[in-house]
Design a protein around this motif. Structure first.
Motif, PDB file in Angstrom:
ATOM      1  N   GLU A 213       0.835  -1.197   0.000  1.00  0.00           N
ATOM      2  CA  GLU A 213       0.000   0.000   0.000  1.00  0.00           C
ATOM      3  C   GLU A 213       0.875   1.254   0.000  1.00  0.00           C
ATOM      4  O   GLU A 213       2.079   1.200   0.255  1.00  0.00           O
ATOM      5  CB  GLU A 213      -0.932   0.000   1.211  1.00  0.00           C
ATOM      6  N   GLU A 214       0.226   2.386  -0.283  1.00  0.00           N
ATOM      7  CA  GLU A 214       0.947   3.655  -0.237  1.00  0.00           C
ATOM      8  C   GLU A 214       1.401   3.926   1.197  1.00  0.00           C
ATOM      9  O   GLU A 214       0.699   3.632   2.158  1.00  0.00           O
ATOM     10  CB  GLU A 214       0.059   4.809  -0.723  1.00  0.00           C
ATOM     11  N   HIS A 215       2.606   4.489   1.333  1.00  0.00           N
ATOM     12  CA  HIS A 215       3.127   4.828   2.643  1.00  0.00           C
ATOM     13  C   HIS A 215       4.081   6.007   2.503  1.00  0.00           C
ATOM     14  O   HIS A 215       4.619   6.251   1.426  1.00  0.00           O
ATOM     15  CB  HIS A 215       3.851   3.625   3.270  1.00  0.00           C
ATOM     16  N   ILE A 269       3.365   6.896 -14.087  1.00  0.00           N
ATOM     17  CA  ILE A 269       4.515   7.471 -13.379  1.00  0.00           C
ATOM     18  C   ILE A 269       4.045   8.183 -12.112  1.00  0.00           C
ATOM     19  O   ILE A 269       4.645   8.042 -11.040  1.00  0.00           O
ATOM     20  CB  ILE A 269       5.284   8.445 -14.291  1.00  0.00           C
ATOM     21  N   ASN A 270       2.949   8.937 -12.238  1.00  0.00           N
ATOM     22  CA  ASN A 270       2.425   9.643 -11.062  1.00  0.00           C
ATOM     23  C   ASN A 270       1.961   8.672  -9.990  1.00  0.00           C
ATOM     24  O   ASN A 270       2.212   8.867  -8.791  1.00  0.00           O
ATOM     25  CB  ASN A 270       1.272  10.562 -11.459  1.00  0.00           C
ATOM     26  N   GLU A 271       1.267   7.602 -10.414  1.00  0.00           N
ATOM     27  CA  GLU A 271       0.790   6.607  -9.455  1.00  0.00           C
ATOM     28  C   GLU A 271       1.966   5.901  -8.772  1.00  0.00           C
ATOM     29  O   GLU A 271       1.903   5.585  -7.583  1.00  0.00           O
ATOM     30  CB  GLU A 271      -0.109   5.595 -10.161  1.00  0.00           C
ATOM     31  N   THR A 272       3.008   5.647  -9.527  1.00  0.00           N
ATOM     32  CA  THR A 272       4.219   5.038  -8.956  1.00  0.00           C
ATOM     33  C   THR A 272       4.820   5.949  -7.895  1.00  0.00           C
ATOM     34  O   THR A 272       5.208   5.496  -6.812  1.00  0.00           O
ATOM     35  CB  THR A 272       5.250   4.772 -10.064  1.00  0.00           C
ATOM     36  N   ALA A 273       4.884   7.241  -8.206  1.00  0.00           N
ATOM     37  CA  ALA A 273       5.433   8.210  -7.254  1.00  0.00           C
ATOM     38  C   ALA A 273       4.616   8.219  -5.959  1.00  0.00           C
ATOM     39  O   ALA A 273       5.178   8.192  -4.852  1.00  0.00           O
ATOM     40  CB  ALA A 273       5.461   9.596  -7.868  1.00  0.00           C
ATOM     41  N   PHE A 274       3.289   8.239  -6.092  1.00  0.00           N
ATOM     42  CA  PHE A 274       2.425   8.250  -4.912  1.00  0.00           C
ATOM     43  C   PHE A 274       2.568   6.956  -4.109  1.00  0.00           C
ATOM     44  O   PHE A 274       2.553   6.963  -2.877  1.00  0.00           O
ATOM     45  CB  PHE A 274       0.967   8.471  -5.316  1.00  0.00           C
ATOM     46  N   GLN A 275       2.674   5.829  -4.825  1.00  0.00           N
ATOM     47  CA  GLN A 275       2.840   4.533  -4.162  1.00  0.00           C
ATOM     48  C   GLN A 275       4.107   4.509  -3.313  1.00  0.00           C
ATOM     49  O   GLN A 275       4.138   3.914  -2.228  1.00  0.00           O
ATOM     50  CB  GLN A 275       2.922   3.424  -5.222  1.00  0.00           C
ATOM     51  N   LEU A 276       5.154   5.192  -3.783  1.00  0.00           N
ATOM     52  CA  LEU A 276       6.435   5.213  -3.071  1.00  0.00           C
ATOM     53  C   LEU A 276       6.465   6.227  -1.936  1.00  0.00           C
ATOM     54  O   LEU A 276       7.404   6.240  -1.147  1.00  0.00           O
ATOM     55  CB  LEU A 276       7.568   5.521  -4.059  1.00  0.00           C
ATOM     56  N   GLY A 277       5.444   7.092  -1.898  1.00  0.00           N
ATOM     57  CA  GLY A 277       5.382   8.055  -0.809  1.00  0.00           C
ATOM     58  C   GLY A 277       5.699   9.482  -1.181  1.00  0.00           C
ATOM     59  O   GLY A 277       5.755  10.366  -0.319  1.00  0.00           O
ATOM     60  N   PHE A 278       5.919   9.744  -2.478  1.00  0.00           N
ATOM     61  CA  PHE A 278       6.201  11.108  -2.919  1.00  0.00           C
ATOM     62  C   PHE A 278       4.908  11.917  -2.972  1.00  0.00           C
ATOM     63  O   PHE A 278       3.903  11.471  -3.526  1.00  0.00           O
ATOM     64  CB  PHE A 278       6.855  11.113  -4.299  1.00  0.00           C
TER      65      PHE A 278
END
Length: 304
Positions: A213-215, A269-278
């Motif tokens: 999950e996103e963190h 790319i945006n979803e990946t960034a959010f998933q990583l916590g950015f």
């Protein structure tokens, strides 16, 4: 029920410090070297004190516990501890100093202001350590530092002239340089404990990025807290054993996780960034490119 706020004494000068603890008055206004054997008659001061001073202390045979930050330390074994301005310290009322020995070097930040050491001293991580991470000295190392402190004491006792401050700062610089060497020696000679800490750090790091999950982006403080050490100690340990500091390890794990998401999922790319916590995807893109030489989009395209 709300806990009462402790009152503490603010010690802004070397004279404030010696007066508060009942030590002999300093000869030099900015520096004091205190022989702890000569302070055994002093009643231990248990009231917490906030010192706006640098303190280096070698205490032996102190029976009892000194509270420092979130931890406590027993100085009975004889170790070297470092305190930076703004750190709060207190003892409990069971401290026994009847057999206390060693020395304490106290100096005001003003001593260093016009010298390169004034900036250099902030790079010494041991001034931000919790005291259970104090420096354990070998007998030969202790003798070397004892000799340097004796030289500083002799200079303090000389009449002040145009060279006094230069001499004191140069001697202090040598003392800190040796302390830094001995700290790094400690990381190497105490390998079993440090390798265990490294193993646990790597396990925490792997587990953190295994979350699906996103963190939030992990911080150095997060892992230091989990390992019950200070950020400075963790960074120095990792740098000595691996060549990289804590933030570099976090970034490497972050990039590895990003690559997995970019190649193994259909996330944008945006979803990946959010998933990583950015919070802002452009920050993710900037970091990824700085570490890989490619933007996330270019990396994904190159693997097709």
């Amino acid at each position: 029920m709300k806990q009462p706020v402790k009152e503490f004494r603010l010690l802004e000068s070397v004279s404030d410090f010696t007066q508060h603890f009942g030590f002999p008055s300093p000869v030099h206004p900015l520096v004091a070297v205190i022989d702890l054997e000569q302070t055994r008659h002093v009643v231990p001061q248990t009231a917490p004190a906030l010192r706006q001073l640098y303190i280096i202390t070698l205490k032996k045979n102190l029976k009892g516990v000194i509270q420092y930050g979130r931890g406590a330390y027993d100085f009975n074994a004889g170790v070297l501890a470092f305190y930076a301005p703004g750190q709060l310290c207190e003892s409990n009322d069971s401290v026994d100093i009847s057999e206390l020995s060693g020395w304490m070097l106290v100096f005001h930040p003003d001593l260093l202001h016009k010298y390169p050491l004034g900036k250099k001293i902030t790079s010494y991580g041991f001034f931000s350590y919790q005291v259970h991470e104090a420096l354990h000295l070998a007998a030969r190392e202790e003798g070397m530092l004892d000799g340097l402190v004796k030289n500083i004491r002799r200079e303090c006792e000389q009449p002040i002239d145009g060279f006094s401050q230069d001499v004191l700062v140069s001697q202090l610089d040598v003392l800190l340089s040796y302390s830094n060497r001995f700290y790094h020696r400690q990381f190497l000679t105490r390998r079993p404990a440090e390798h265990d800490l490294l193993t646990r750090f790597e396990e925490y790091l792997t587990a953190y990025f295994a979350q699906q999950e996103e963190h939030p982006l992990p911080t150095v403080q997060h892992f230091a807290d989990a390992l019950h050490v200070s950020p400075a100690y963790l960074g120095d340990m990792l740098r000595v054993l691996t060549g990289q500091n804590t933030q570099q390890h976090i970034h490497q794990a972050l990039i590895n996780k990003a690559k997995q998401l970019l190649l193994g999922t259909s996330l944008t790319i945006n979803e990946t960034a959010f998933q990583l916590g950015f919070e802002y995807p452009q920050y993710f893109t900037r970091l990824f490119k700085s570490k890989t030489g490619l933007t996330p989009a270019a990396f994904r395209f190159s693997a097709q």
